[in-house]
Design an enzyme around this catalytic site. Sequence first.
Site, PDB file in Angstrom:
ATOM      1  N   ASP A  32      58.374  51.779  56.124  1.00 22.80           N
ATOM      2  CA  ASP A  32      59.609  51.205  56.647  1.00 22.80           C
ATOM      3  C   ASP A  32      59.999  51.921  57.936  1.00 22.80           C
ATOM      4  O   ASP A  32      60.079  53.149  57.965  1.00 22.80           O
ATOM      5  CB  ASP A  32      60.730  51.357  55.616  1.00 22.80           C
ATOM      6  CG  ASP A  32      62.048  50.803  56.122  1.00 22.80           C
ATOM      7  OD1 ASP A  32      62.230  49.577  56.054  1.00 22.80           O
ATOM      8  OD2 ASP A  32      62.882  51.601  56.593  1.00 22.80           O
ATOM      9  N   LEU A  56      67.711  61.322  47.810  1.00 19.22           N
ATOM     10  CA  LEU A  56      68.222  62.693  47.737  1.00 19.22           C
ATOM     11  C   LEU A  56      69.610  62.802  48.380  1.00 19.22           C
ATOM     12  O   LEU A  56      70.069  63.904  48.692  1.00 19.22           O
ATOM     13  CB  LEU A  56      67.246  63.662  48.408  1.00 19.22           C
ATOM     14  CG  LEU A  56      65.842  63.706  47.785  1.00 19.22           C
ATOM     15  CD1 LEU A  56      64.951  64.685  48.542  1.00 19.22           C
ATOM     16  CD2 LEU A  56      65.899  64.064  46.311  1.00 19.22           C
ATOM     17  N   TYR A  86      64.518  54.303  65.345  1.00 23.16           N
ATOM     18  CA  TYR A  86      63.937  55.595  64.983  1.00 23.16           C
ATOM     19  C   TYR A  86      63.106  56.142  66.139  1.00 23.16           C
ATOM     20  O   TYR A  86      62.037  55.616  66.473  1.00 23.16           O
ATOM     21  CB  TYR A  86      63.072  55.473  63.731  1.00 23.16           C
ATOM     22  CG  TYR A  86      63.798  54.926  62.525  1.00 23.16           C
ATOM     23  CD1 TYR A  86      65.179  54.990  62.407  1.00 23.16           C
ATOM     24  CD2 TYR A  86      63.091  54.336  61.475  1.00 23.16           C
ATOM     25  CE1 TYR A  86      65.845  54.483  61.291  1.00 23.16           C
ATOM     26  CE2 TYR A  86      63.742  53.830  60.358  1.00 23.16           C
ATOM     27  CZ  TYR A  86      65.115  53.900  60.278  1.00 23.16           C
ATOM     28  OH  TYR A  86      65.757  53.390  59.178  1.00 23.16           O
ATOM     29  N   GLN A 143      68.239  46.273  51.639  1.00 19.30           N
ATOM     30  CA  GLN A 143      67.978  47.714  51.669  1.00 19.30           C
ATOM     31  C   GLN A 143      69.289  48.452  51.844  1.00 19.30           C
ATOM     32  O   GLN A 143      70.094  48.115  52.709  1.00 19.30           O
ATOM     33  CB  GLN A 143      67.032  48.086  52.817  1.00 19.30           C
ATOM     34  CG  GLN A 143      66.715  49.576  52.840  1.00 19.30           C
ATOM     35  CD  GLN A 143      65.786  50.001  53.961  1.00 19.30           C
ATOM     36  OE1 GLN A 143      65.837  51.138  54.428  1.00 19.30           O
ATOM     37  NE2 GLN A 143      64.929  49.089  54.405  1.00 19.30           N
TER      38      GLN A 143
END
Length: 300
Positions: A51, A202, A56, A169
């Site tokens: 992904d 996390l 990014y 998502q």
Amino acid sequence: MEYAILGKTGFKVSKIGLGGAPLGGDYGGTTDEIVTRVIDHALDLGMNFIDTAPLYGRGESERRIGKALKGKRSDVIIASKAVMRGEPYTYENTIKSVEDSLRRLQTDYIDLIQLHELEQTTFEQAINETLPAFRKLKEQGKVRAIGVNAGRLDLLMPFLQEELVDTIQTYAKYTLIDYSAKDELLPLAKEKQIGVIHGSPLAMGILADHPAPFLQNNAVLLEEAARRMTQLDFLRNTAPNGLVEPALRFSLTCPDIAITLVGTTSIQSLTLNASFCDGRGLSDDEMTKVFSLFQGQRLL
């Protein structure tokens, strides 16, 4: 390695996927060579879902992924996103964003294209501009499936209710300290057969005892997170960052989440994370206790 079917797409995907933000250098410097090694190792481990997004590394993640996958494109389900933050989510910009991603990824098609950050646009613009552009690209064979991405669950719900997409998502919404996706979003996605991708299991590094830098100024949130983690000591193991394993197993074994994303440029970390994708989750007693602690208490 465990696999699942990603909702209506029919894609058979590894339940653990590789998140592309670190591959673009967003969490520290990296190189083309490091990214290639990480992707090669992910494939060796049986991971087949990557992904990424134009955001990014300002395109570097996509470029590096495309370079690493030369000759291996058919082995991987690639998901990317549009539009980049700061640009209008118009029909024309959406088309351009995806065309630019195809070029950087060195591929003729993207398996899953997702509207990135619903928080940056409106529902009206999404359904009148961005999604029609996605559908046009799908007609042209340049994308195979369509999804949306958001941190806020309330923004995702209309897309589920009206069955406008193949996947959704979100991130940090099915973790040991914030499982707010559990009661409404996940059941509705299951009912509508819309695939769920979950990032940041996390909780933005909190459960790894390394909160993301952008959280450092949010003392109230970190204090509450620390309080909740104290109540999870019954899960903490003796390994360094002892909540990492139970946190990953918690998300990876949720039957309503097809893919849990982990982002890393470390071969050692990737290997360890993938080892938790073996179908073994928390015990029934542990799950009952976790779900008794923070019911209805959103954190992030």
